[in-house]
Design a protein around this motif. Structure first.
Motif, PDB file in Angstrom:
ATOM      1  N   LYS A   3       0.821  -1.211   0.000  1.00  0.00           N
ATOM      2  CA  LYS A   3       0.000   0.000   0.000  1.00  0.00           C
ATOM      3  C   LYS A   3       0.853   1.258   0.000  1.00  0.00           C
ATOM      4  CE  LYS A   3      -3.852   2.169   2.497  1.00  0.00           C
ATOM      5  NZ  LYS A   3      -3.238   3.463   2.744  1.00  0.00           N
ATOM      6  N   GLU A   4       2.038   1.181   0.616  1.00  0.00           N
ATOM      7  CA  GLU A   4       2.929   2.343   0.689  1.00  0.00           C
ATOM      8  C   GLU A   4       3.303   2.835  -0.695  1.00  0.00           C
ATOM      9  OE1 GLU A   4       7.364   3.568   2.366  1.00  0.00           O
ATOM     10  OE2 GLU A   4       6.537   1.575   2.693  1.00  0.00           O
ATOM     11  N   GLN A   5       3.568   1.910  -1.627  1.00  0.00           N
ATOM     12  CA  GLN A   5       3.956   2.307  -2.968  1.00  0.00           C
ATOM     13  C   GLN A   5       2.840   3.092  -3.644  1.00  0.00           C
ATOM     14  OE1 GLN A   5       6.188  -0.304  -5.363  1.00  0.00           O
ATOM     15  NE2 GLN A   5       5.214   0.292  -7.247  1.00  0.00           N
ATOM     16  N   THR A   6       1.612   2.623  -3.541  1.00  0.00           N
ATOM     17  CA  THR A   6       0.495   3.338  -4.149  1.00  0.00           C
ATOM     18  C   THR A   6       0.353   4.729  -3.558  1.00  0.00           C
ATOM     19  OG1 THR A   6      -0.650   1.249  -4.521  1.00  0.00           O
ATOM     20  CG2 THR A   6      -1.972   3.259  -4.616  1.00  0.00           C
ATOM     21  N   ASP A   7       0.505   4.835  -2.246  1.00  0.00           N
ATOM     22  CA  ASP A   7       0.366   6.136  -1.597  1.00  0.00           C
ATOM     23  C   ASP A   7       1.419   7.122  -2.092  1.00  0.00           C
ATOM     24  OD1 ASP A   7      -1.730   5.171  -0.184  1.00  0.00           O
ATOM     25  OD2 ASP A   7      -0.643   4.843   1.684  1.00  0.00           O
ATOM     26  N   VAL A   8       2.660   6.675  -2.187  1.00  0.00           N
ATOM     27  CA  VAL A   8       3.732   7.558  -2.627  1.00  0.00           C
ATOM     28  C   VAL A   8       3.490   8.005  -4.062  1.00  0.00           C
ATOM     29  CG1 VAL A   8       6.195   7.700  -3.158  1.00  0.00           C
ATOM     30  CG2 VAL A   8       5.438   6.621  -1.045  1.00  0.00           C
ATOM     31  N   PHE A   9       3.118   7.061  -4.913  1.00  0.00           N
ATOM     32  CA  PHE A   9       2.902   7.397  -6.325  1.00  0.00           C
ATOM     33  C   PHE A   9       1.783   8.417  -6.478  1.00  0.00           C
ATOM     34  CE2 PHE A   9       3.357   6.814 -10.752  1.00  0.00           C
ATOM     35  CZ  PHE A   9       2.091   6.805 -11.305  1.00  0.00           C
ATOM     36  N   ASP A  10       0.667   8.198  -5.794  1.00  0.00           N
ATOM     37  CA  ASP A  10      -0.458   9.125  -5.882  1.00  0.00           C
ATOM     38  C   ASP A  10      -0.069  10.501  -5.334  1.00  0.00           C
ATOM     39  OD1 ASP A  10      -3.108   6.713  -5.201  1.00  0.00           O
ATOM     40  OD2 ASP A  10      -2.051   7.246  -7.040  1.00  0.00           O
ATOM     41  N   THR A 199      16.217  -2.972 -17.479  1.00  0.00           N
ATOM     42  CA  THR A 199      15.194  -2.267 -16.705  1.00  0.00           C
ATOM     43  C   THR A 199      14.915  -2.956 -15.371  1.00  0.00           C
ATOM     44  OG1 THR A 199      14.147  -1.406 -18.715  1.00  0.00           O
ATOM     45  CG2 THR A 199      12.826  -1.410 -16.700  1.00  0.00           C
ATOM     46  N   GLU A 200      14.585  -4.238 -15.398  1.00  0.00           N
ATOM     47  CA  GLU A 200      14.288  -4.932 -14.141  1.00  0.00           C
ATOM     48  C   GLU A 200      15.545  -5.060 -13.284  1.00  0.00           C
ATOM     49  OE1 GLU A 200      11.993  -8.872 -12.349  1.00  0.00           O
ATOM     50  OE2 GLU A 200      12.127  -8.557 -14.518  1.00  0.00           O
ATOM     51  N   HIS A 240       5.267  -4.569 -14.074  1.00  0.00           N
ATOM     52  CA  HIS A 240       5.602  -5.858 -13.438  1.00  0.00           C
ATOM     53  C   HIS A 240       6.461  -5.629 -12.200  1.00  0.00           C
ATOM     54  CE1 HIS A 240       7.619  -9.707 -12.742  1.00  0.00           C
ATOM     55  NE2 HIS A 240       8.772  -9.086 -12.940  1.00  0.00           N
ATOM     56  N   CYS A 241       7.444  -4.756 -12.317  1.00  0.00           N
ATOM     57  CA  CYS A 241       8.343  -4.488 -11.197  1.00  0.00           C
ATOM     58  C   CYS A 241       7.603  -3.832 -10.029  1.00  0.00           C
ATOM     59  CB  CYS A 241       9.498  -3.595 -11.654  1.00  0.00           C
ATOM     60  SG  CYS A 241      10.685  -4.422 -12.760  1.00  0.00           S
ATOM     61  N   GLN A 242       6.623  -2.990 -10.347  1.00  0.00           N
ATOM     62  CA  GLN A 242       5.832  -2.365  -9.284  1.00  0.00           C
ATOM     63  C   GLN A 242       5.107  -3.420  -8.458  1.00  0.00           C
ATOM     64  OE1 GLN A 242       3.519   0.300 -11.733  1.00  0.00           O
ATOM     65  NE2 GLN A 242       4.850   2.050 -11.312  1.00  0.00           N
ATOM     66  N   ARG A 248       9.553  -3.432  -1.206  1.00  0.00           N
ATOM     67  CA  ARG A 248      11.027  -3.454  -1.148  1.00  0.00           C
ATOM     68  C   ARG A 248      11.620  -2.164  -1.705  1.00  0.00           C
ATOM     69  NH1 ARG A 248      12.807  -9.040  -3.759  1.00  0.00           N
ATOM     70  NH2 ARG A 248      14.800  -8.492  -2.763  1.00  0.00           N
ATOM     71  N   VAL A 249      10.990  -1.606  -2.715  1.00  0.00           N
ATOM     72  CA  VAL A 249      11.394  -0.314  -3.269  1.00  0.00           C
ATOM     73  C   VAL A 249      10.196   0.248  -4.036  1.00  0.00           C
ATOM     74  CG1 VAL A 249      12.279  -1.238  -5.468  1.00  0.00           C
ATOM     75  CG2 VAL A 249      13.205   0.912  -4.559  1.00  0.00           C
ATOM     76  N   VAL A 250      10.051   1.557  -4.024  1.00  0.00           N
ATOM     77  CA  VAL A 250       8.983   2.211  -4.779  1.00  0.00           C
ATOM     78  C   VAL A 250       9.453   2.403  -6.215  1.00  0.00           C
ATOM     79  CG1 VAL A 250       7.584   4.294  -5.001  1.00  0.00           C
ATOM     80  CG2 VAL A 250       8.089   3.377  -2.739  1.00  0.00           C
ATOM     81  N   VAL A 251       8.660   1.946  -7.172  1.00  0.00           N
ATOM     82  CA  VAL A 251       8.993   2.039  -8.590  1.00  0.00           C
ATOM     83  C   VAL A 251       8.012   2.985  -9.256  1.00  0.00           C
ATOM     84  CG1 VAL A 251       9.316   0.777 -10.755  1.00  0.00           C
ATOM     85  CG2 VAL A 251       9.829  -0.338  -8.560  1.00  0.00           C
ATOM     86  N   ILE A 252       8.522   4.080  -9.851  1.00  0.00           N
ATOM     87  CA  ILE A 252       7.646   5.067 -10.489  1.00  0.00           C
ATOM     88  C   ILE A 252       8.188   5.435 -11.868  1.00  0.00           C
ATOM     89  CG2 ILE A 252       6.852   6.029  -8.304  1.00  0.00           C
ATOM     90  CD1 ILE A 252       8.753   8.350  -8.695  1.00  0.00           C
ATOM     91  N   GLY A 253       7.349   6.152 -12.612  1.00  0.00           N
ATOM     92  CA  GLY A 253       7.771   6.654 -13.914  1.00  0.00           C
ATOM     93  C   GLY A 253       7.452   5.693 -15.042  1.00  0.00           C
ATOM     94  N   GLY A 254       8.006   5.998 -16.214  1.00  0.00           N
ATOM     95  CA  GLY A 254       7.768   5.209 -17.408  1.00  0.00           C
ATOM     96  C   GLY A 254       8.125   6.015 -18.635  1.00  0.00           C
ATOM     97  N   THR A 255       7.736   5.527 -19.790  1.00  0.00           N
ATOM     98  CA  THR A 255       8.122   6.177 -21.047  1.00  0.00           C
ATOM     99  C   THR A 255       6.962   6.862 -21.751  1.00  0.00           C
ATOM    100  OG1 THR A 255       7.713   4.235 -22.449  1.00  0.00           O
ATOM    101  CG2 THR A 255       9.856   4.369 -21.324  1.00  0.00           C
ATOM    102  N   GLU A 256       5.756   6.770 -21.184  1.00  0.00           N
ATOM    103  CA  GLU A 256       4.593   7.383 -21.838  1.00  0.00           C
ATOM    104  C   GLU A 256       4.801   8.887 -21.983  1.00  0.00           C
ATOM    105  OE1 GLU A 256      -0.263   7.789 -21.269  1.00  0.00           O
ATOM    106  OE2 GLU A 256       1.007   7.194 -19.580  1.00  0.00           O
ATOM    107  N   LYS A 257       4.505   9.389 -23.164  1.00  0.00           N
ATOM    108  CA  LYS A 257       4.656  10.807 -23.430  1.00  0.00           C
ATOM    109  C   LYS A 257       3.288  11.451 -23.606  1.00  0.00           C
ATOM    110  CE  LYS A 257       7.515  13.969 -26.125  1.00  0.00           C
ATOM    111  NZ  LYS A 257       6.531  15.047 -26.275  1.00  0.00           N
ATOM    112  N   ILE A 258       3.013  12.491 -22.822  1.00  0.00           N
ATOM    113  CA  ILE A 258       1.753  13.225 -22.921  1.00  0.00           C
ATOM    114  C   ILE A 258       2.055  14.615 -23.447  1.00  0.00           C
ATOM    115  CG2 ILE A 258      -0.249  14.097 -21.670  1.00  0.00           C
ATOM    116  CD1 ILE A 258       0.189  11.919 -19.602  1.00  0.00           C
ATOM    117  N   ASP A 259       1.516  14.940 -24.596  1.00  0.00           N
ATOM    118  CA  ASP A 259       1.782  16.237 -25.212  1.00  0.00           C
ATOM    119  C   ASP A 259       0.799  17.292 -24.736  1.00  0.00           C
ATOM    120  OD1 ASP A 259       3.932  15.340 -26.636  1.00  0.00           O
ATOM    121  OD2 ASP A 259       2.805  14.924 -28.470  1.00  0.00           O
TER     122      ASP A 259
END
Length: 351
Positions: A3-10, A199-200, A240-242, A248-259
């Motif tokens: 749950k901690e990971q979701t909280d940090v990301f949000d 990446t992984e 998948h890593c998330q 164990r570690v918070v995984v955020i980000g990605g390659t999606e580009k929003i113009d």
């Protein structure tokens, strides 16, 4: 722990909501104090990353901010009302010999500190100061093995090599844990075709180093930029890593580009100062320097520039198509504030 990971990301995605009062001021053409300043102390680096956006500046200027200018800037930012200063670059910020003094001055003024760094100088006095006073230290690895990291980052000195940076990272985490401070120490990875296969493994390295989080983003405008298909594949790996490494570690980000579709209007929430004192609307200024600068803070008053009509004119001249050359988090921020302020009434007057 998952749950901690979701909280940090949000939290990171929605932090812009805390700027709502300042955003209302901007819509009413009232200039707020900038909450954040992004400062480039140098235009020099001890690595030569293949995707570096600032190679031309580092070659043309190849300089650091003058000692007296650096000290004066810290005071001017405090007087302007800045609450957080992020040191990055440009060049490598930790190569400035007077960075420790700047951190001390900001701490004295109760101004928060963050830093994006290649990690090559994170030892001794600087490491201690950052552990004690920084909100976050984000270290770029851009690979999980010595072979890949050296291929991408091309270190120019022994201290810039993979093993040295790993040692610095582990020592900082140990020091942070020993002192019990709240400094978040994280890994940042810029993905392209040279390192996407790791990446992984980068997530696994972050766990081994004791990182609090790892953030991924895509390299842009380089020959090795990921194809759209590769972007989709690696984003699935990140998801998948998330799931796999949650807790164990918070995984955020990605390659999606929003113009951006509409003009950016939230730039007054921050300011950017480079190593020669030029002040820009945001950090994506390289392809539009003349249109994106409001002056030089070593030649004119930063306060006067900030509250000038020219500043408003430069904001009014922002072109969305130029914003879309690179990935900018302000695209999402503008979308959120447009929804809350421009398109709808969020009724923030009520609890």
């Amino acid at each position: 722990m998952a749950k901690e990971q979701t909280d940090v990301f949000d939290f990171l995605q929605n932090r812009i909501l805390t700027h709502y009062p300042a955003a209302v001021k901007i819509r009413n053409r009232e200039m707020p104090s900038p909450r954040t300043a992004i400062v480039y102390p140098t235009y020099i680096c001890n690595q030569d990353c293949t995707w570096c956006e600032y190679r031309a500046e580092n070659s043309e200027h190849h300089s650091i901010m003058k000692t007296e200018d650096f000290a004066k800037l810290m005071g001017d930012l405090g007087d302007l009302g800045v609450r957080g200063v992020e040191f990055c670059g440009g060049g490598e910020p930790t190569l400035h010999p007077h960075l420790p003094e700047a951190i001390r001055e900001l701490a004295r003024r109760n101004i928060s500190v963050g830093i994006l760094t290649n990690g090559t100088k994170l030892y001794g006095e600087l490491a201690e100061l950052l552990v004690d006073h920084a909100s976050y230290v984000r270290i770029g690895f851009d690979g999980a093995t010595e072979e890949t990291v050296h291929k991408v980052k091309r270190p120019r000195s022994p201290e810039a090599r993979f093993d040295a940076v790993c040692r610095n990272f582990k020592n900082m985490v140990a020091l942070r844990n020993e002192r019990g401070t709240k400094c978040r120490i994280s890994v940042k990875v810029v993905l392209d075709q040279e390192n996407v296969h790791e990446t992984e493994a980068c997530v696994q390295l972050a766990i081994e180093l004791g990182a609090d989080s790892i953030q991924f983003k895509a390299a842009r405008l380089v020959e090795t930029e990921l194809t759209p298909e590769q972007g989709l594949e690696v984003d699935e790996v990140i998801r998948h890593c998330q799931r796999e490494y949650a807790g164990r570690v918070v995984v955020i980000g990605g390659t999606e580009k929003i113009d951006a579709v509409h003009q950016c209007w939230l730039t007054p929430l921050q300011l950017v100062v480079d190593a020669i004192g030029d002040v820009f609307l945001c950090c994506y200024y390289r392809h539009r320097k003349d249109k994106h600068t409001i002056g030089n803070c070593f030649e004119s008053s930063l306060h006067d520039m900030w509250y000038s009509e020219e500043h408003w004119d430069k904001i009014g001249g922002i072109e969305p198509k130029e914003c879309n050359n690179l990935d900018c988090r302000f695209v999402k921020y503008n979308n959120i504030m447009d929804e809350l302020i421009v398109d709808n009434d969020a009724q923030f007057e009520f609890i």
